[in-house]
Design an enzyme around this catalytic site. Structure first.
Site, mmCIF file in Angstrom:
data_model
loop_
_atom_site.group_PDB
_atom_site.id
_atom_site.type_symbol
_atom_site.label_atom_id
_atom_site.label_comp_id
_atom_site.label_asym_id
_atom_site.label_seq_id
_atom_site.Cartn_x
_atom_site.Cartn_y
_atom_site.Cartn_z
ATOM 1 C CG ASP A 17 -1.839 1.214 1.248
ATOM 2 O OD1 ASP A 17 -2.324 1.610 0.164
ATOM 3 O OD2 ASP A 17 -2.070 1.794 2.324
ATOM 4 C CB SER A 18 0.244 4.750 -0.767
ATOM 5 O OG SER A 18 -1.040 4.766 -0.178
ATOM 6 C CB CYS A 22 -2.698 1.096 -2.790
ATOM 7 S SG CYS A 22 -2.922 2.817 -3.195
ATOM 8 C CG ASN A 23 -9.240 0.985 -2.822
ATOM 9 O OD1 ASN A 23 -10.300 0.534 -3.225
ATOM 10 N ND2 ASN A 23 -8.751 0.681 -1.647
ATOM 11 C CD GLU A 45 -1.877 8.305 6.907
ATOM 12 O OE1 GLU A 45 -0.840 8.485 7.548
ATOM 13 O OE2 GLU A 45 -2.081 7.309 6.188
ATOM 14 C CE1 TYR A 80 2.590 5.546 -3.561
ATOM 15 C CE2 TYR A 80 1.498 3.793 -4.747
ATOM 16 C CZ TYR A 80 2.613 4.291 -4.119
ATOM 17 O OH TYR A 80 3.750 3.524 -4.055
ATOM 18 N N GLY A 81 -3.093 9.030 -3.830
ATOM 19 C CA GLY A 81 -4.450 9.402 -4.253
ATOM 20 C C GLY A 81 -4.584 10.718 -4.978
ATOM 21 C CB CYS A 130 -9.993 4.934 0.065
ATOM 22 S SG CYS A 130 -8.516 5.629 0.816
ATOM 23 C CB THR A 131 -6.162 1.484 2.153
ATOM 24 O OG1 THR A 131 -5.680 2.808 1.901
ATOM 25 C CG2 THR A 131 -5.678 0.528 1.104
ATOM 26 C CG HIS A 132 -6.416 5.684 4.866
ATOM 27 N ND1 HIS A 132 -5.635 5.141 3.876
ATOM 28 C CD2 HIS A 132 -5.562 6.338 5.698
ATOM 29 C CE1 HIS A 132 -4.377 5.465 4.081
ATOM 30 N NE2 HIS A 132 -4.302 6.192 5.179
HETATM 31 N N1 DGL Z 1 -3.949 3.802 -0.247
HETATM 32 C C1 DGL Z 1 -4.692 4.848 -0.919
HETATM 33 C C2 DGL Z 1 -5.938 4.229 -1.556
HETATM 34 O O1 DGL Z 1 -6.441 3.197 -1.139
HETATM 35 C C3 DGL Z 1 -5.069 5.972 0.032
HETATM 36 C C4 DGL Z 1 -3.883 6.764 0.537
HETATM 37 C C5 DGL Z 1 -3.145 7.487 -0.569
HETATM 38 O O2 DGL Z 1 -3.696 8.443 -1.163
HETATM 39 O O3 DGL Z 1 -2.014 7.089 -0.863
HETATM 40 O O4 DGL Z 1 -6.434 4.763 -2.506
#
Ligand code: DGL
Length: 264
Positions: free
Chosen positions: A12-13, A75-76, A151, A44-45, A183-185
């Site tokens: 993941d990011s 990571c989505n 976060e 990454y988003g 999204c992972t979060h």
């Molecule tokens: N991991 C990213 C996602 O699931 C969220 C965090 C990011 O923007 O890197 O899209």
């Protein structure tokens, strides 16, 4: 060592992919996990497809060189932007298709998708949903403020609830019956999101759906581990205390150690 005894790689990011690790641990308790959090390059988003694809290729290659038997792109954003371009000799899984399939199974016709700006911009969820059922109505919205709030540890906070309400009201006005947490979060915000969407909307957690897919595929490929001492190893491209703190909350442990790695 037989390939089945090798760890599953998860990348993941940052810290959010640990929701996928927790889901894998519940479903596949014998599996070891090698986690890569690209904390140096998070988020990454908000990045372009070209950049996210480059990062994703390198991360996958890092996991392969470390000997994982399969990899999950938790990571989505990376799944949405990079999966179709990726090649690897090992099996790898993204989170978009399992999430879309579960949403189509659950919906009565109107699906909402929330995700990062880059994931929504890619239209990957809407495409995956329409590939399964072209009649379903999909309404999507980017929620760029939610990742930083998670976060910050503000999962269960009135400020976060208010911001989520602002993002979700247009989707609720369209009558969505199913909401993809793209999204992972966002699985960490389930309690807050439930307050906003009410009891009638089904929430689809991409962490759970990809874990189910990985379990089924590893069984099919005869790659499930039978060991009794699974190990968890966490690699980060930038080591910080915030990761450790959130990780210990997500994984419900208090002794997490991390290794700094360079995948550039
Ligand atoms: N991991 C990213 C996602 O699931 C969220 C965090 C990011 O923007 O890197 O899209």
């Amino acid at each position: 060592m037989a390939p089945s005894a090798n760890p599953i790689g998860v990348f993941d990011s940052g810290v959010g992919g640990l929701t996928v690790v927790a889901a894998l641990e519940r479903r596949l308790p014998k599996e070891s996990i090698l986690y890569l959090g690209d904390t140096a390059r998070l988020p990454y988003g908000s990045k372009s497809a070209t950049t996210v694809r480059r990062y994703t290729r390198r991360n996958l290659e890092f996991l392969r060189k470390r000997g994982v038997k399969a990899a999950v792109i938790a990571c989505n954003t990376a799944s949405a932007l990079a999966l179709s371009d990726l090649e690897s000799p090992m099996p790898f899984f993204g989170v978009i298709e399992p999430g879309a399939a579960e949403a189509v199974r659950s919906t009565r016709g109107k699906i909402g998708v929330i995700a990062t700006a880059s994931t929504i911009g890619s239209d990957a969820y809407a495409r995956a949903i329409h590939a399964l059922d072209s009649e379903v109505e999909v309404s999507s919205t980017a929620c760029p403020l939610l990742v930083p709030l998670v976060e910050e540890g503000w999962h269960d906070d009135p400020v976060t609830a208010e911001i989520a309400r602002r993002y979700l009201e247009p989707l609720l006005a369209k009558g969505i019956d199913t909401l993809v947490l793209g999204c992972t979060h966002y699985p960490l915000l389930k309690t807050t999101l439930r307050q906003v969407v009410g009891e009638e909307v089904t929430m689809i957690d991409s962490a759970e759906t990809v874990a189910a897919k990985v379990a089924a595929e590893l069984a099919r490929l005869d790659l499930l581990s039978s060991g009794d001492n699974p190990e968890f190893h966490f690699c980060l491209t930038d080591v910080n205390n915030r990761f450790r703190h959130l990780a210990e909350t997500i994984l419900d442990c208090d002794d997490l150690t991390t290794e700094w790695v360079d995948v550039l």
